[in-house]
Design a protein around this motif. Structure first.
Motif, PDB file in Angstrom:
ATOM      1  N   GLY A  58     -43.311 -45.447 -36.605  1.00 41.82           N
ATOM      2  CA  GLY A  58     -43.632 -46.631 -37.375  1.00 41.82           C
ATOM      3  C   GLY A  58     -42.878 -46.743 -38.680  1.00 41.82           C
ATOM      4  N   ARG A  59     -41.944 -45.811 -38.913  1.00 45.97           N
ATOM      5  CA  ARG A  59     -41.129 -45.831 -40.133  1.00 45.97           C
ATOM      6  C   ARG A  59     -39.661 -45.743 -39.722  1.00 45.97           C
ATOM      7  N   PRO A  60     -39.096 -46.842 -39.263  1.00 46.39           N
ATOM      8  CA  PRO A  60     -37.745 -46.815 -38.686  1.00 46.39           C
ATOM      9  C   PRO A  60     -36.661 -46.377 -39.649  1.00 46.39           C
ATOM     10  N   GLU A  61     -36.954 -46.385 -40.959  1.00 47.01           N
ATOM     11  CA  GLU A  61     -35.958 -45.927 -41.933  1.00 47.01           C
ATOM     12  C   GLU A  61     -35.828 -44.414 -41.942  1.00 47.01           C
ATOM     13  N   ARG A  62     -36.795 -43.711 -41.336  1.00 41.02           N
ATOM     14  CA  ARG A  62     -36.756 -42.255 -41.304  1.00 41.02           C
ATOM     15  C   ARG A  62     -36.035 -41.785 -40.038  1.00 41.02           C
ATOM     16  N   LEU A  63     -34.856 -41.212 -40.235  1.00 39.46           N
ATOM     17  CA  LEU A  63     -34.074 -40.683 -39.129  1.00 39.46           C
ATOM     18  C   LEU A  63     -34.104 -39.157 -39.179  1.00 39.46           C
ATOM     19  N   VAL A  64     -33.647 -38.529 -38.081  1.00 36.01           N
ATOM     20  CA  VAL A  64     -33.567 -37.074 -38.040  1.00 36.01           C
ATOM     21  C   VAL A  64     -32.397 -36.658 -37.161  1.00 36.01           C
ATOM     22  N   TYR A  65     -31.732 -35.592 -37.596  1.00 36.66           N
ATOM     23  CA  TYR A  65     -30.787 -34.886 -36.738  1.00 36.66           C
ATOM     24  C   TYR A  65     -31.539 -33.739 -36.077  1.00 36.66           C
ATOM     25  N   LEU A  66     -31.392 -33.590 -34.769  1.00 36.61           N
ATOM     26  CA  LEU A  66     -32.004 -32.476 -34.049  1.00 36.61           C
ATOM     27  C   LEU A  66     -30.896 -31.589 -33.500  1.00 36.61           C
ATOM     28  N   ASP A  67     -30.782 -30.379 -34.036  1.00 34.75           N
ATOM     29  CA  ASP A  67     -29.739 -29.437 -33.634  1.00 34.75           C
ATOM     30  C   ASP A  67     -30.311 -28.487 -32.588  1.00 34.75           C
ATOM     31  N   LEU A  68     -29.806 -28.584 -31.380  1.00 38.03           N
ATOM     32  CA  LEU A  68     -30.312 -27.796 -30.262  1.00 38.03           C
ATOM     33  C   LEU A  68     -30.038 -26.310 -30.454  1.00 38.03           C
ATOM     34  N   LYS A  69     -31.120 -25.529 -30.380  1.00 41.78           N
ATOM     35  CA  LYS A  69     -30.988 -24.079 -30.344  1.00 41.78           C
ATOM     36  C   LYS A  69     -31.499 -23.548 -28.996  1.00 41.78           C
ATOM     37  N   GLN A  70     -32.813 -23.741 -28.740  1.00 38.94           N
ATOM     38  CA  GLN A  70     -33.366 -23.258 -27.468  1.00 38.94           C
ATOM     39  C   GLN A  70     -34.520 -24.179 -27.060  1.00 38.94           C
ATOM     40  N   TRP A 128     -25.723 -39.621 -45.186  1.00 39.10           N
ATOM     41  CA  TRP A 128     -25.644 -38.157 -45.239  1.00 39.10           C
ATOM     42  C   TRP A 128     -26.830 -37.460 -44.586  1.00 39.10           C
ATOM     43  N   GLN A 129     -26.491 -36.291 -44.104  1.00 40.70           N
ATOM     44  CA  GLN A 129     -27.449 -35.389 -43.467  1.00 40.70           C
ATOM     45  C   GLN A 129     -27.761 -34.230 -44.412  1.00 40.70           C
ATOM     46  N   ALA A 130     -29.030 -33.903 -44.536  1.00 39.89           N
ATOM     47  CA  ALA A 130     -29.434 -32.708 -45.277  1.00 39.89           C
ATOM     48  C   ALA A 130     -29.432 -31.539 -44.301  1.00 39.89           C
ATOM     49  N   HIS A 131     -28.393 -30.719 -44.371  1.00 41.58           N
ATOM     50  CA  HIS A 131     -28.235 -29.574 -43.468  1.00 41.58           C
ATOM     51  C   HIS A 131     -29.430 -28.633 -43.606  1.00 41.58           C
ATOM     52  N   ARG A 132     -30.114 -28.393 -42.498  1.00 44.83           N
ATOM     53  CA  ARG A 132     -31.357 -27.609 -42.486  1.00 44.83           C
ATOM     54  C   ARG A 132     -32.395 -28.200 -43.435  1.00 44.83           C
ATOM     55  N   TYR A 167     -38.332 -34.113 -48.577  1.00 42.33           N
ATOM     56  CA  TYR A 167     -37.389 -34.104 -49.701  1.00 42.33           C
ATOM     57  C   TYR A 167     -36.141 -34.906 -49.343  1.00 42.33           C
ATOM     58  N   ALA A 168     -35.575 -34.661 -48.166  1.00 40.53           N
ATOM     59  CA  ALA A 168     -34.367 -35.380 -47.750  1.00 40.53           C
ATOM     60  C   ALA A 168     -34.647 -36.868 -47.610  1.00 40.53           C
ATOM     61  N   TRP A 169     -35.746 -37.218 -46.989  1.00 34.38           N
ATOM     62  CA  TRP A 169     -36.091 -38.639 -46.834  1.00 34.38           C
ATOM     63  C   TRP A 169     -36.260 -39.303 -48.204  1.00 34.38           C
ATOM     64  N   SER A 170     -36.864 -38.582 -49.145  1.00 33.07           N
ATOM     65  CA  SER A 170     -37.126 -39.176 -50.461  1.00 33.07           C
ATOM     66  C   SER A 170     -35.834 -39.499 -51.204  1.00 33.07           C
ATOM     67  N   LEU A 171     -34.763 -38.789 -50.872  1.00 32.45           N
ATOM     68  CA  LEU A 171     -33.469 -39.010 -51.508  1.00 32.45           C
ATOM     69  C   LEU A 171     -32.595 -39.997 -50.734  1.00 32.45           C
ATOM     70  N   GLY A 172     -33.124 -40.487 -49.623  1.00 33.47           N
ATOM     71  CA  GLY A 172     -32.371 -41.446 -48.824  1.00 33.47           C
ATOM     72  C   GLY A 172     -31.494 -40.820 -47.768  1.00 33.47           C
ATOM     73  N   GLY A 173     -31.705 -39.536 -47.483  1.00 26.09           N
ATOM     74  CA  GLY A 173     -30.885 -38.838 -46.503  1.00 26.09           C
ATOM     75  C   GLY A 173     -31.579 -38.665 -45.166  1.00 26.09           C
ATOM     76  N   ILE A 174     -30.897 -37.958 -44.277  1.00 26.43           N
ATOM     77  CA  ILE A 174     -31.400 -37.688 -42.936  1.00 26.43           C
ATOM     78  C   ILE A 174     -31.554 -36.179 -42.784  1.00 26.43           C
ATOM     79  N   ALA A 207     -29.106 -32.974 -53.833  1.00 28.53           N
ATOM     80  CA  ALA A 207     -29.127 -33.556 -55.174  1.00 28.53           C
ATOM     81  C   ALA A 207     -27.743 -33.520 -55.817  1.00 28.53           C
ATOM     82  N   ARG A 208     -27.053 -32.389 -55.714  1.00 29.38           N
ATOM     83  CA  ARG A 208     -25.718 -32.280 -56.314  1.00 29.38           C
ATOM     84  C   ARG A 208     -24.714 -33.158 -55.564  1.00 29.38           C
ATOM     85  N   PHE A 209     -24.863 -33.223 -54.246  1.00 21.70           N
ATOM     86  CA  PHE A 209     -24.010 -34.097 -53.448  1.00 21.70           C
ATOM     87  C   PHE A 209     -24.159 -35.545 -53.899  1.00 21.70           C
TER      88      PHE A 209
END
Length: 272
Positions: A111-123, A9-13, A30-37, A257-259
């Motif tokens: 150096g922390r390959p478990e940490r991923l990120v979504y990058l949403d292009l704006k400008q 799962w992705q943490a939107h914003r 916060y998102a990483w600590s919960l296992g999300g992206i 958290a609710r998800f």
């Protein structure tokens, strides 16, 4: 993915709607600590620094002075925006958060390959973004996302190893038409597809996007090795059960958290 109970799962914003302040390092951690992206929306300052900010202006999320808060972030230097607080308007406990440079996020990913990120292009200039990703060597940790497929294709050419996601919003007809165009292209340049799923169905199926279409899309994406991600803007345990039972294993959420409570409840019942 559909044959397992593992959910991604992705943490939107970054979870910025309800649980952490939009596009801040606090939200990312916060998102990483919960296992999300976490998802970061990316823009560029006047002096060429790529920063994380969803809106065009700083008015909603920061303490930028009222006489300038209506101006686009591209009219400020990074030094200027760093003087504003980006957490306190959300909650006092986040006081001290600022609009982060994307580089700050990458520093905490290197150096922390478990940490991923979504990058949403704006400008942002895609060549500049590709160089920054390459500088940190985190290509495989980045999922670039946009609602224009050509930009996803371009990013994959610019930054080898980066994954891409086409997000598709709007009404059901638009979502279905855009998806089928991507499918007919052979999902060219895409690793993931995201549907914005809004409430508004009937008692048996509570979403505007109908179940047969989601089944069709899930089957086609699985066959192509593409992840299908759902962003249900409103959900409860019952509606999440429907999506999970359908076989969707990638999600985006404004309420991490609710998800997770809904997902963990479903998973526990699968293991009984």
């Amino acid at each position: 993915m559909a044959e397992t109970n593992q959910v991604y799962w992705q943490a939107h914003r970054g979870g910025g709607a309800y649980e952490a302040p939009d596009n801040t390092m606090g939200a990312n951690r916060y998102a990483w600590s919960l296992g999300g992206i976490p998802e970061a929306d990316i823009r560029t300052t006047k002096d060429g620094v790529i920063v994380c900010l969803h809106d065009t202006t700083p008015a909603r999320t920061t303490t930028a002075p009222a006489d300038v808060s209506h101006l686009p972030i591209s009219e400020f230097t990074f030094e200027e925006i760093s003087a504003w607080d980006a957490g306190v308007k959300f909650d006092e406990k986040f006081r001290g958060e600022t609009i982060p440079a994307l580089r700050e996020m990458f520093e905490e990913m290197k150096g922390r390959p478990e940490r991923l990120v979504y990058l949403d292009l704006k400008q942002v200039d895609l060549e500049q973004l590709g160089k920054l990703i390459g500088e940190y060597g985190i290509n495989k940790q980045v999922i670039f996302t946009h609602n224009i497929q050509e930009n996803c294709k371009s990013m994959k050419r610019i930054a080898s190893g980066v994954r891409t996601m086409l997000w598709i919003g709007g009404g059901p007809e638009r979502i279905m038409d855009t998806y089928r165009q991507a499918r007919d292209s052979g999902f060219d340049g895409l690793d993931q597809i995201q549907f914005h799923i809004k409430a508004g169905g009937d008692e048996g199926w509570p979403f505007q996007l109908e179940e047969p279409f989601l089944r069709e899309a899930l089957s086609e994406t699985l066959a192509a090795g593409v992840d299908l991600e759902a962003l249900p803007f409103t959900f409860d345990g019952k509606s999440m059960d429907l999506l999970l039972n359908l076989g969707i294993r990638w999600y985006a959420t404004d309420e991490p958290a609710r998800f997770l409570e809904c997902v963990q409840s479903w998973q526990s019942r699968q293991n009984e």
